[in-house]
Design a protein around this motif. Structure first.
Motif, PDB file in Angstrom:
ATOM      1  N   LEU A 151       0.963  -1.053  -0.470  1.00  0.00           N
ATOM      2  CA  LEU A 151      -0.110  -0.247   0.000  1.00  0.00           C
ATOM      3  C   LEU A 151       0.717   1.436   0.243  1.00  0.00           C
ATOM      4  CD1 LEU A 151      -2.960  -1.230   2.882  1.00  0.00           C
ATOM      5  CD2 LEU A 151      -2.871  -1.179   0.723  1.00  0.00           C
ATOM      6  N   ASP A 152       0.632   2.368  -1.021  1.00  0.00           N
ATOM      7  CA  ASP A 152       1.610   3.666  -0.670  1.00  0.00           C
ATOM      8  C   ASP A 152       0.337   4.281   0.708  1.00  0.00           C
ATOM      9  OD1 ASP A 152      -0.980   4.565  -2.123  1.00  0.00           O
ATOM     10  OD2 ASP A 152       0.112   4.907  -4.054  1.00  0.00           O
ATOM     11  N   SER A 205      -5.948   6.896   3.410  1.00  0.00           N
ATOM     12  CA  SER A 205      -7.819   6.374   3.319  1.00  0.00           C
ATOM     13  C   SER A 205      -8.830   5.616   3.698  1.00  0.00           C
ATOM     14  CB  SER A 205      -7.989   6.127   1.827  1.00  0.00           C
ATOM     15  OG  SER A 205      -7.864   4.733   1.368  1.00  0.00           O
ATOM     16  N   GLU A 228      -1.372   7.630  -0.343  1.00  0.00           N
ATOM     17  CA  GLU A 228      -2.221   7.196  -0.720  1.00  0.00           C
ATOM     18  C   GLU A 228      -3.548   6.299  -0.168  1.00  0.00           C
ATOM     19  OE1 GLU A 228      -4.638   9.346  -4.457  1.00  0.00           O
ATOM     20  OE2 GLU A 228      -2.884   8.129  -4.761  1.00  0.00           O
ATOM     21  N   LYS A 229      -3.610   5.682  -0.336  1.00  0.00           N
ATOM     22  CA  LYS A 229      -4.039   3.890  -0.182  1.00  0.00           C
ATOM     23  C   LYS A 229      -4.018   4.342   1.651  1.00  0.00           C
ATOM     24  CE  LYS A 229      -6.519   0.810  -0.123  1.00  0.00           C
ATOM     25  NZ  LYS A 229      -7.909   0.696  -0.612  1.00  0.00           N
ATOM     26  N   ALA A 248      -7.256  -2.966   5.613  1.00  0.00           N
ATOM     27  CA  ALA A 248      -6.773  -2.872   4.416  1.00  0.00           C
ATOM     28  C   ALA A 248      -7.247  -4.558   3.769  1.00  0.00           C
ATOM     29  CB  ALA A 248      -5.461  -3.073   4.470  1.00  0.00           C
TER      30      ALA A 248
END
Lengths: 318, 318
Positions: free
Chosen positions: A7-8, A14, A10-11, A316
């Motif tokens: 996951l980066d 969120s 940004e993810k 996630a």
């Protein structure tokens, strides 16, 4: 073999409003203080040209599902390149097999967040009840996190900010304008310290900037800025005056931060220290009088990285 | 921001025939021995139930493009779960900004490969020219890598294998049947040592299994099995008898491996040690007589991880 999730930021960001972190963080500090975590010394890699530093924190809680390795770097020249100074990632591995489960490319943001959360938890734990104003020393990234995380836990009405660079304080004021508190910028550090009983220090100073005679009875200081053997924000007399000196990790604070500095000067002794996990558990005494001075020196422990990485991972995959 | 490339072992292994590693590895050892690499002590995380260990090796070569962090774990119970015991990854970060560039989820295979390559390079460097037979002690993963990597560099005709478990030696014999050499399985360790002048030890033994009086003049031993403070394959008298005792990293070998054991027993002194990078560079003397006994004790240095990770990354993005 199943590959780890990658996951980066940004993810990751969120997902953050779905994670509940305070109770797991408290439990992790308790487990750590009870000797149920295996946390080796911090790994460190230094760079001269351009200057930079990498910290590697790693470990696990016995009986848990994962071991964590957290890599967080700071390269101060990045600003000139238009790149965020903090970079890195948190890695989760299966504790039974070593198989990698999660690669969180967080650009060191999860470290900043878990530091903000732990700082706010220490502030609530040790400041006098009913505290409605706070002084935040420093106007960088961690000042923002401390303000935001504290506002989630305490009914703060006034945030007093002091920083060397007034323009940066104005920028911080703008960035935090959504918070339901008045944010005041100050220029006289001594006055800010004298007039506040909850102080959070977030600078990367390498010499003491807060003098002992400014600190009033009843004050609690949460010190999160100094996390290396060199950094130091508090006059070590503050720690000797304090009724309670709290470490996140006594072994680690003996090598890093304000406690390290005060021990080196001999103003405090190791047997005077307690860990925040002991106070959370009730096996050590927290504040028990309005006029006590308390200091929480937080250098950041890998169990915090474990807790936040695990929380992100669980959301996630859910 | 550009995300790092993420490669699994299937992808990495498909790239390996395109990488040229011997010359960069040699140069990396030379840089290391010249003090041009920053390599902190190995990080270690141990697990009791189920038993496991994680090694974290990290660092950079000054003037290079990347810093590396290598995570390699061994959980011996994995076999029963049908999972490879070795797991982990190699991470490359931009040396100027700290931005992650490559995540190589290699299941510790790149560590095994670079160990095989470095072992073969040490064997070629220090064994007598014209050597056509080798004794490989141990029949596990690293025995296979040492055999394959050596065959790329030396005209070996006979590979003699000794291992405690003959069935495992037979499996190794099958696995290496594509090599252009005769592979013989032996049961008498003393005989194998006496009859070979190039010996490669790859076991995870924690006590010396090779006695000094078995070792003949002219023998070179490459010892790659013992990479922790506890492990030991060679009677420490072998190191005191040896004309040249070679470390990959003197600081690291003082804490780990055969050299560590011999120093602890006092059979050798630190000033008798040379590094393989010094011999590659010509600043220390290698073998200069047919009858000399030489020992190369390789514990694995992060510059090797840096070299192989960088080589894979460059092919992957090309």
């Amino acid at each position: 073999m199943t590959q780890p999730i990658v996951l980066d930021w940004e993810k990751i960001s969120s997902l953050l409003d779905q994670i509940e972190i305070h109770e797991p963080m408290k439990q992790a500090f308790i487990e750590y203080s009870n000797g149920n975590a295996e946390i080796p010394p911090v790994g460190e890699l230094l760079f001269e040209e351009p200057p930079g530093e990498v910290h590697i924190k790693y470990g696990y809680i016995k009986g848990g599902s994962f071991y964590v390795i957290k890599i967080a770097s700071g390269f101060s020249g990045n600003n000139q390149l238009g790149v965020k100074p903090g970079q890195g990632m948190m890695l989760l591995f299966d504790i039974v097999t070593g198989i990698p489960k999660a690669i969180l490319i967080d650009q060191a943001n999860l470290t900043d967040l878990r530091t903000g959360i732990a700082g706010a938890m220490a502030s609530v734990l040790l400041a006098n009840e009913g505290t409605e104003s706070v002084a935040i020393i420093g106007n960088g990234v961690q000042a923002r996190y401390q303000a935001r995380c504290l506002m989630e836990l305490m009914p703060i009405k006034i945030i007093n900010v002091w920083g060397r660079d007034k323009e940066k304080s104005k920028k911080l004021q703008q960035d935090l304008s959504d918070l339901d508190a008045e944010l005041l910028i100050h220029e006289d550090l001594a006055d800010v310290i004298k007039q506040n009983k909850l102080i959070i220090t977030t600078t990367s100073s390498k010499k003491a900037i807060i003098q002992s005679n400014w600190v009033q009875p009843g004050t609690h200081i949460t010190a999160v800025g100094s996390d290396t053997p060199e950094k130091c924000e508090l006059d070590s007399d503050i720690l000797s005056r304090a009724d309670i000196v709290v470490a996140d990790s006594i072994p680690q604070n003996q090598l890093r931060g304000e406690i390290h500095q005060a021990l080196k000067k001999g103003t405090i002794q190791p047997n005077e220290l307690v860990e925040i996990g002991q106070i959370f558990e009730g096996s050590a005494q927290g504040r028990n009088h309005f006029d006590q001075i308390t200091v929480a020196d937080l250098t950041g422990v890998a169990v915090q990285d474990l807790v936040i990485a695990e929380a992100v991972y669980k959301v996630a995959i859910s």
